[in-house]
Scaffold this motif. Structure first.
Motif, PDB file in Angstrom:
ATOM      1  N   ASP A   1       0.881  -1.157  -0.529  1.00 44.99           N
ATOM      2  CA  ASP A   1       2.217  -1.679  -0.819  1.00 44.99           C
ATOM      3  C   ASP A   1       3.190  -0.533  -1.110  1.00 44.99           C
ATOM      4  O   ASP A   1       4.360  -0.565  -0.695  1.00 44.99           O
ATOM      5  N   VAL A   2       2.736   0.467  -1.851  1.00 49.58           N
ATOM      6  CA  VAL A   2       3.588   1.621  -2.163  1.00 49.58           C
ATOM      7  C   VAL A   2       4.048   2.297  -0.872  1.00 49.58           C
ATOM      8  O   VAL A   2       5.238   2.600  -0.693  1.00 49.58           O
ATOM      9  N   LEU A   3       3.107   2.542   0.041  1.00 49.73           N
ATOM     10  CA  LEU A   3       3.453   3.172   1.315  1.00 49.73           C
ATOM     11  C   LEU A   3       4.382   2.279   2.131  1.00 49.73           C
ATOM     12  O   LEU A   3       5.371   2.761   2.712  1.00 49.73           O
ATOM     13  N   ASN A   4       4.083   0.989   2.164  1.00 55.30           N
ATOM     14  CA  ASN A   4       4.931   0.055   2.914  1.00 55.30           C
ATOM     15  C   ASN A   4       6.363   0.039   2.372  1.00 55.30           C
ATOM     16  O   ASN A   4       7.330   0.010   3.145  1.00 55.30           O
ATOM     17  N   LEU A   5       6.499   0.046   1.048  1.00 56.14           N
ATOM     18  CA  LEU A   5       7.831   0.023   0.445  1.00 56.14           C
ATOM     19  C   LEU A   5       8.606   1.304   0.765  1.00 56.14           C
ATOM     20  O   LEU A   5       9.823   1.265   1.000  1.00 56.14           O
TER      21      LEU A   5
ATOM     22  N   CYS B   1       4.205  13.533 -10.365  1.00 51.93           N
ATOM     23  CA  CYS B   1       4.552  12.224  -9.809  1.00 51.93           C
ATOM     24  C   CYS B   1       3.297  11.477  -9.378  1.00 51.93           C
ATOM     25  O   CYS B   1       2.521  11.972  -8.550  1.00 51.93           O
ATOM     26  N   ASN B   2       3.102  10.273  -9.909  1.00 54.40           N
ATOM     27  CA  ASN B   2       1.924   9.483  -9.599  1.00 54.40           C
ATOM     28  C   ASN B   2       1.830   9.090  -8.130  1.00 54.40           C
ATOM     29  O   ASN B   2       0.734   8.847  -7.611  1.00 54.40           O
ATOM     30  N   THR B   3       2.967   9.014  -7.444  1.00 55.81           N
ATOM     31  CA  THR B   3       2.954   8.636  -6.029  1.00 55.81           C
ATOM     32  C   THR B   3       2.104   9.604  -5.212  1.00 55.81           C
ATOM     33  O   THR B   3       1.451   9.208  -4.241  1.00 55.81           O
ATOM     34  N   ASN B   4       2.103  10.886  -5.577  1.00 55.24           N
ATOM     35  CA  ASN B   4       1.311  11.879  -4.851  1.00 55.24           C
ATOM     36  C   ASN B   4      -0.156  11.475  -4.784  1.00 55.24           C
ATOM     37  O   ASN B   4      -0.797  11.550  -3.723  1.00 55.24           O
ATOM     38  N   TYR B   5      -0.697  11.039  -5.906  1.00 56.12           N
ATOM     39  CA  TYR B   5      -2.125  10.729  -5.954  1.00 56.12           C
ATOM     40  C   TYR B   5      -2.433   9.321  -5.460  1.00 56.12           C
ATOM     41  O   TYR B   5      -3.552   9.049  -5.019  1.00 56.12           O
ATOM     42  N   ALA B   6      -1.451   8.434  -5.491  1.00 61.60           N
ATOM     43  CA  ALA B   6      -1.619   7.134  -4.836  1.00 61.60           C
ATOM     44  C   ALA B   6      -1.747   7.348  -3.333  1.00 61.60           C
ATOM     45  O   ALA B   6      -2.540   6.674  -2.654  1.00 61.60           O
ATOM     46  N   MET B   7      -0.987   8.301  -2.791  1.00 62.65           N
ATOM     47  CA  MET B   7      -1.082   8.625  -1.364  1.00 62.65           C
ATOM     48  C   MET B   7      -2.396   9.345  -1.045  1.00 62.65           C
ATOM     49  O   MET B   7      -3.005   9.108   0.006  1.00 62.65           O
ATOM     50  N   LEU B   8      -2.852  10.205  -1.939  1.00 67.55           N
ATOM     51  CA  LEU B   8      -4.136  10.879  -1.704  1.00 67.55           C
ATOM     52  C   LEU B   8      -5.290   9.876  -1.663  1.00 67.55           C
ATOM     53  O   LEU B   8      -6.259  10.062  -0.911  1.00 67.55           O
ATOM     54  N   ALA B   9      -5.193   8.805  -2.458  1.00 68.78           N
ATOM     55  CA  ALA B   9      -6.220   7.759  -2.392  1.00 68.78           C
ATOM     56  C   ALA B   9      -6.237   7.119  -1.012  1.00 68.78           C
ATOM     57  O   ALA B   9      -7.307   6.830  -0.456  1.00 68.78           O
ATOM     58  N   LEU B  10      -5.060   6.894  -0.432  1.00 72.99           N
ATOM     59  CA  LEU B  10      -4.987   6.348   0.922  1.00 72.99           C
ATOM     60  C   LEU B  10      -5.526   7.345   1.947  1.00 72.99           C
ATOM     61  O   LEU B  10      -6.159   6.954   2.937  1.00 72.99           O
ATOM     62  N   VAL B  11      -5.291   8.633   1.725  1.00 72.33           N
ATOM     63  CA  VAL B  11      -5.838   9.663   2.606  1.00 72.33           C
ATOM     64  C   VAL B  11      -7.363   9.613   2.587  1.00 72.33           C
ATOM     65  O   VAL B  11      -8.027   9.684   3.640  1.00 72.33           O
ATOM     66  N   ILE B  12      -7.937   9.500   1.394  1.00 70.75           N
ATOM     67  CA  ILE B  12      -9.397   9.387   1.272  1.00 70.75           C
ATOM     68  C   ILE B  12      -9.897   8.185   2.048  1.00 70.75           C
ATOM     69  O   ILE B  12     -10.906   8.260   2.777  1.00 70.75           O
ATOM     70  N   GLU B  13      -9.207   7.056   1.924  1.00 67.77           N
ATOM     71  CA  GLU B  13      -9.620   5.849   2.636  1.00 67.77           C
ATOM     72  C   GLU B  13      -9.559   6.047   4.146  1.00 67.77           C
ATOM     73  O   GLU B  13     -10.466   5.619   4.877  1.00 67.77           O
ATOM     74  N   LYS B  14      -8.503   6.674   4.618  1.00 75.13           N
ATOM     75  CA  LYS B  14      -8.332   6.882   6.058  1.00 75.13           C
ATOM     76  C   LYS B  14      -9.402   7.801   6.623  1.00 75.13           C
ATOM     77  O   LYS B  14      -9.981   7.544   7.689  1.00 75.13           O
ATOM     78  N   ILE B  15      -9.690   8.880   5.908  1.00 79.27           N
ATOM     79  CA  ILE B  15     -10.643   9.880   6.401  1.00 79.27           C
ATOM     80  C   ILE B  15     -12.083   9.366   6.332  1.00 79.27           C
ATOM     81  O   ILE B  15     -12.887   9.610   7.234  1.00 79.27           O
ATOM     82  N   THR B  16     -12.428   8.647   5.264  1.00 80.16           N
ATOM     83  CA  THR B  16     -13.820   8.216   5.082  1.00 80.16           C
ATOM     84  C   THR B  16     -14.119   6.862   5.707  1.00 80.16           C
ATOM     85  O   THR B  16     -15.282   6.537   5.936  1.00 80.16           O
ATOM     86  N   GLY B  17     -13.078   6.055   5.927  1.00 79.26           N
ATOM     87  CA  GLY B  17     -13.329   4.702   6.417  1.00 79.26           C
ATOM     88  C   GLY B  17     -13.824   3.767   5.337  1.00 79.26           C
ATOM     89  O   GLY B  17     -14.263   2.654   5.624  1.00 79.26           O
TER      90      GLY B  17
END
Length: 393
Positions: free
Chosen positions: A183-187, A206-222
């Protein structure tokens, strides 16, 4: 040694993370099996003497009694070479249910979560699945901000807007709904909120940085972030009382308080990477000790993780790759990360040159948690003094 280390990294991560080649078996299970067989993070350090432990325990206990005494509602641990010198567990994880806090009680560690998120990202980089200088838009697509790298997220130099703030803007988010990382990325894609500054220009936590890193982990690892953290970090290190929070379990986890009032969960309790890990000091000690293993990160990447990147202003404080630090002119360094979420406060101190670990976690709001770093002079030559940084997360 380098060729052996490369083989270990490839067997642990590349084979487990190239998901398209693992169709005959669940990728997460395959990677976990690889970790269990190789067990690469065992760290052997000298045993501390009984006299050393006794003398240090006396100092730590006196410090604890002065700063907390019987007022603490949480967990506290100090260790040298991975060996516990002193620990104390007091209060309730749920006042209403009269559930006491023990050594195995997970408590929300707030922004200390960033240290763990960064650790997984760095290991993915070490395995060749990411690059520090890689543009975030090559992993997360669409991503509305150009020229932001993975390192910019790790060291808080991206200039991204804070999602907690833009979600408060009129018409942006319905607070009756739980916000997710996607949702953060979509917004951000929908509204194109302005950057605080061009990436790389300066530091801004900024917390947004690490919210995005969590999405990066999801994308890379599946894998979903909670599963990736479990399979790539918590299980390999036997952090058996550590997990990523799911809002559906809000009544079954350690609650959070301010004074005698229990604080409620809200619309921001569904995002992770920047927060939302529950853990114990003993589990976090296991993590800390793993970072000393020669198999944890390559020497080059480890050096980058523990160096500062923000020197726009003179001072002793800085930020590395997922870790805060004090850098004194005399050469000493103290690494740490604090956290604050609802009534939870936390502090992780790593005296790297002395292999000392100090961890304090409270689920009842108090700034005393942030005083734990003042124990550093008991273990080495650290010119610690009181300043406004005591309350930062």
């Amino acid at each position: 040694m380098n060729w052996l280390r490369t083989r270990v990294l490839l067997s642990l991560l590349v084979s487990g993370l190239v998901l398209s080649s693992c169709k005959d078996k669940d990728p997460a299970a395959n990677l976990a099996d690889s970790y269990r067989k190789n067990n690469p993070f065992e760290t052997q350090m000298p045993e501390i003497t009984a006299s050393y432990k006794a003398s240090k325990k006396q100092k730590v206990e006196a410090f604890f009694n002065k700063n907390w005494g019987d007022r603490m509602n949480g967990s506290f641990l100090v260790a040298k070479n991975g060996q516990i010198i002193y620990e104390n567990y007091q209060g309730y994880s749920s006042v209403e249910k009269k559930l006491g806090i023990t050594a195995t009680t997970p408590i929300h560690i707030a922004s200390m979560t960033k240290v763990l998120t960064a650790a997984v990202v760095l290991r993915l980089i070490d395995a060749g699945k990411l690059d520090l200088g890689q543009d975030v838009s090559t992993v997360l697509s669409p991503f509305p901000y150009p020229n932001i790298t993975i390192q910019d997220l790790l060291d808080h130099r991206s200039g991204l807007p804070n999602y907690a703030y833009f979600c408060d803007e009129k018409g942006v988010w319905d607070h009756s709904k739980t916000l997710t990382n996607q949702d953060v990325l979509n917004l951000m894609n929908e509204h194109h909120f302005p950057q605080q500054f061009p990436s790389g220009r300066r530091f801004a936590y900024c917390n947004t940085n690490y919210a995005m890193l969590a999405l990066v982990i999801e994308k890379i690892t599946g894998m979903a972030y909670p599963e990736a953290m479990k399979k790539l970090l918590f299980e390999p290190l036997k952090m058996s009382n550590t997990f990523v929070f799911d809002i559906k379990d809000k009544d079954n986890v350690s609650q959070t308080y301010k004074g005698n009032m229990r604080l409620r969960f809200d619309h921001l309790d569904g995002t992770y990477g920047d927060k939302n890990v529950y853990s114990t000091p003993r589990d976090l000690l296991k993590f800390d000790m793993a970072t000393y293993s020669p198999q944890w990160l390559s020497p080059e990447l480890s050096k980058k993780a523990y160096q500062g990147y923000s020197y726009e202003h003179k001072g002793t404080r800085n930020y590395g790759l997922g870790i805060r630090m004090y850098e004194w002119p005399t050469g000493q360094k103290l690494f740490y990360h604090n956290g604050w979420w609802h009534g939870n406060t936390s502090s992780y101190i790593k005296l790297k040159q002395d292999t000392v670990t100090i961890i304090a976690i409270s689920n009842k709001y108090t700034k005393s948690t942030y005083q734990a770093w003042k124990l550093a002079p008991a273990f080495g030559d650290y010119p610690v003094k009181v300043d406004k940084a005591d309350g930062e997360e």
